[in-house]
Design an enzyme around this catalytic site. Structure first.
Site, PDB file in Angstrom:
ATOM      1  N   LYS A 160       0.862  -1.086   0.115  1.00  0.00           N
ATOM      2  CA  LYS A 160       0.208  -0.179   0.073  1.00  0.00           C
ATOM      3  C   LYS A 160       1.036   1.283   0.016  1.00  0.00           C
ATOM      4  CE  LYS A 160      -3.577   2.455   2.417  1.00  0.00           C
ATOM      5  NZ  LYS A 160      -4.513   2.734   3.621  1.00  0.00           N
TER       6      LYS A 160
ATOM      7  N   HIS B 114      -9.518 -29.755 -31.277  1.00  0.00           N
ATOM      8  CA  HIS B 114     -10.425 -28.560 -30.763  1.00  0.00           C
ATOM      9  C   HIS B 114     -11.081 -29.425 -29.427  1.00  0.00           C
ATOM     10  CE1 HIS B 114      -9.139 -26.205 -33.780  1.00  0.00           C
ATOM     11  NE2 HIS B 114      -9.448 -27.074 -34.773  1.00  0.00           N
TER      12      HIS B 114
END
Length: 538
Positions: free
Chosen positions: A149, A290
Site C-alpha cells: 500500500k 479442438h
C-alpha cells in the site's frame, strides 16, 4: 468511512536504509541480504530468518529490538506492532506522519522481504486440520499489504525471483529504488496475498462442507504468458492453481515449442479422457482436436491402440493431441510421428521413444508422472459476463453405475464392454454427444450439435469417410454400439444410430418419451441400457 488522499507528490527514487526480512522460502536469502548489507542497509529480521542470516555472519537486528516486545505465543505474535506497521505505513513527506514517527520513536522501514507460510504445500501434503490452521500466515500478509500500500516509500519484495532486479536497481540508482519498480512489486505482492487468501478460504469451505460459501475467490501463480489466446488478437496467460492433479499443468515438457493457449486446453481434454482407462487393464490412446476426441481406442499395445484410434478419423487427427495412459514406447512413438502432431502427453516415456520424438523438434512432449484420477473431485470455474459459474468436476464413472437393461434383448458380453467404453468417451465429448464404438475403439463421434439426431448422423458419416479412406468395404459402425451423453428426447436419434449399424445403446434415460424410445429399440432389435447419469459437457 473513506480516507481522503492528501495528494502528496510521490517521489520517483526512494533510498533504502532499513530492510525487514522474514521469509519461509529461504531461496537466495543470504545472497540478497549480503548484497543489501553491502549497500549499507540495516537488516531487521525474525526467528528462523534471523538465525539463518546471523549464521551466515551478517549483522541483523532482532525484531524484538524494534518493537521492545518479545515474540510470544509460539511466534504467532511478533511483527503485529505499531513500531513495525508505523514504519511501513508512514508517509514520509507528510508532516503529521513524520511528527508521529518522531514522537513514538518509530524508524521507517524502506524495504520488506516477505514470503508467506507454505499453506498450499501443507494442505497438498495431506496435513490435518490443526496443522493446516497453524500454517495460515497472519503477520506476513499484514506486512506485505502494508508495504505494498505504501509503495510510494517502501519496496515490497514477495518473490525470490525479484531479488536480483532489486539489487541491480539499488546499484544503478545509488541505493535507491525507482517508482516504476516499486509499483510493479506492489501489484505482485497484492496478487500473492489474494491468491493465498483464496487458497485458505477454499480449503476451509471444503473442510467444513460448505458447498456454496457467501464469497468465493480463486487464485493462481503465473506459469507462462501466451503469445496469444484462442485467436491472435486475444491476450492470454496460463496460471497454476493449488490443485495437485497429474496433467498438463504439472507435466514436464521434454521438448518442443512453447505450449499455446489452445494446446493447453486441448491437451488437458486429451489427458483427462485417457485417464479414464486403467493402464492395468489395457493400453489406451486418445486423439483430440479442438477439445473433442476424434479417435479413442484400447489395444494389445500402445501402437495397436494408437492405430485403432487414428483409423476412426485420420483426417481430423492431423495436427491433433495424442494422449496415452501408459509409458510411451518406441513402437508407438514411431507411428505417432508419421503424421503432424502438436502434442504428445503420457505418464512416462522410454529412452528409445524420447530419441524418436526428438527428431521432430517442434513436437511438444509432456511427461506427467501419473494419470489424473477420474473419481477425484475439485471445483471447476467458468466465467460469464459479470459472474462465475462454479461446479464440481464430473467424477461419475460408468464402472460405478448400476446399469439397467430396459429392452427385451440384453447386451452380449462384447456389447456391454463396448457400451461402457462408449459412455466413458461420451463423457468427454461436447454435447450433444454421440459415440459409436466397436471392439474397443471409436468408430464415429458426433460432437457439439444443437440436435442429437444431427450428432448421430455426423458420427455415422465420419465413419463412412474413414472406411472410404481406408479402402474398407463398410464403416465400423456396422455391428457397433452407441452412447449418448443425455437421453434421447425422441426415437429419431436412436433410429438414426440403428440405421448406421449400431446393435446396442447406452444412455442416461429420464425422458418423458422413454417408453416410446424403448419400444423403438425393441422393434429394431436393439439392446439398450440406462445409466441414470447424464454427462453434459459445454
Amino acid at each position: 468511512m473513506a480516507v481522503v488522499s492528501k495528494r502528496i507528490p510521490v517521489p520517483d527514487l526512494v533510498p533504502v536504509r532499513r530492510a525487514l526480512l522474514s521469509v519461509s522460502d529461504k531461496t537466495g536469502l543470504i545472497e540478497f541480504a549480503t548484497a543489501l548489507a553491502g549497500l549499507g542497509v540495516e537488516l531487521v529480521s525474525t526467528g528462523g530468518t534471523r538465525k539463518t542470516l546471523a549464521d551466515a555472519g551478517l549483522k541483523v537486528l532482532d525484531i524484538s529490538e524494534v518493537t521492545g516486545f518479545p515474540e510470544i505465543m509460539d511466534g504467532r505474535v511478533k511483527t503485529l506492532h505499531p513500531s513495525v506497521h508505523g514504519g511501513l505505513l508512514a508517509i514520509r513527506d507528510d508532516a503529521e506522519h513524520a511528527a508521529a514517527m518522531k514522537e513514538h520513536g518509530i524508524t521507517g522501514i524502506d524495504l520488506v522481504c516477505v514470503n508467506l507460510y507454505p499453506f498450499e504445500e501443507t494442505v497438498a501434503s495431506g496435513a490435518d486440520f490443526a496443522l493446516a490452521i497453524e500454517n495460515i500466515d497472519i503477520g506476513g500478509p499484514a506486512m506485505t499489504r502494508a508495504a505494498a500500500k505504501n509503495h510510494a516509500y517502501v519496496t515490497m519484495v514477495s518473490d525470490p525471483a525479484d531479488y536480483a532486479e532489486v539489487i541491480e536497481a539499488l546499484g544503478e540508482h545509488e541505493g535507491q529504488v525507482p517508482l516504476a519498480l516499486r509499483k510493479r512489486l506492489a501489484q505482485k505482492a497484492f496478487a500473492r496475498t489474494a491468491a493465498y487468501d483464496a487458497a485458505v478460504s477454499n480449503w476451509f469451505a471444503a473442510a467444513i462442507g460448505e458447498d456454496a460459501p457467501a464469497h468465493v475467490a480463486f487464485g493462481g501463480r503465473l506459469a507462462s504468458v501466451m503469445r496469444y489466446g484462442e485467436n491472435p488478437h486475444q491476450k492470454a496467460a496460463f496460471y497454476l492453481t493449488p490443485e495437485r492433479r497429474f496433467g498438463v499443468a504439472t507435466a514436464r515438457q521434454v521438448q518442443g515449442k512453447e505450449l499455446s493457449y489452445n494446446n493447453i486446453n486441448d491437451t488437458d481434454a486429451a489427458f483427462e479422457l485417457v485417464s479414464e482407462f486403467d493402464p492395468g487393464v489395457s493400453p489406451a490412446v486418445a486423439i483430440i482436436k479442438h477439445a473433442n476426441p476424434c479417435g479413442v481406442a484400447t489395444g494389445a499395445s500402445l501402437k495397436d491402440a494408437y492405430l485403432k484410434a487414428l483409423a476412426c478419423d485420420p483426417v481430423s487427427a492431423f495436427g491433433g493431441i495424442v494422449a496415452l495412459n501408459s509409458k510411451l514406447d518406441a513402437a508407438a512413438a514411431e507411428e505417432i510421428v508419421k503424421i503432424f502432431t502438436e502434442v504428445i502427453i503420457a505418464p512416462e516415456a522410454s529412452d528409445e521413444a524420447l530419441a524418436i520424438v526428438a527428431a521432430k523438434k517442434n513436437l511438444r512432449l509432456l511427461i506427467t508422472g501419473g494419470l489424473a484420477d477420474p473419481r477425484a473431485g475439485a471445483r471447476i470455474v467458468k466465467s460469464v459476463a459479470g459472474g462465475l459459474l462454479v461446479q464440481d468436476r464430473d467424477t461419475g464413472t460408468v464402472e460405478d453405475l448400476d446399469l439397467k437393461v430396459v429392452t427385451k434383448r440384453a447386451p452380449t458380453e462384447q456389447e456391454m464392454a463396448d457400451l461402457k467404453f462408449a459412455f466413458r468417451v461420451a463423457k468427454h465429448v461436447k454435447s450433444n454427444a454421440i459415440v459409436y464404438v466397436r471392439e474397443g475403439a471409436t468408430a464415429g463421434i458426433g460432437a457439439g450439435q444443437m440436435s442429437r439426431i444431427d450428432s448421430a448422423r455426423i458420427a455415422a458419416r465420419k465413419a463412412e469417410d474413414a472406411a472410404e479412406a481406408a479402402g474398407a468395404a463398410r464403416p465400423n459402425t456396422i455391428g457397433s454400439v452407441v452412447a449418448s451423453d443425455a437421453f434421447f428426447p425422441f426415437a429419431d436419434g436412436l433410429l438414426a444410430a440403428a440405421a448406421a449399424g449400431a446393435t446396442a445403446v447406452i444412455q442416461p434415460g429420464g425422458s418423458m418419451r422413454d417408453a416410446e424410445v424403448i419400444a423403438a429399440a425393441d422393434e429394431a432389435g436393439l439392446a439398450m441400457v440406462f445409466t441414470g447419469m447424464r454427462h453434459f459437457r459445454h
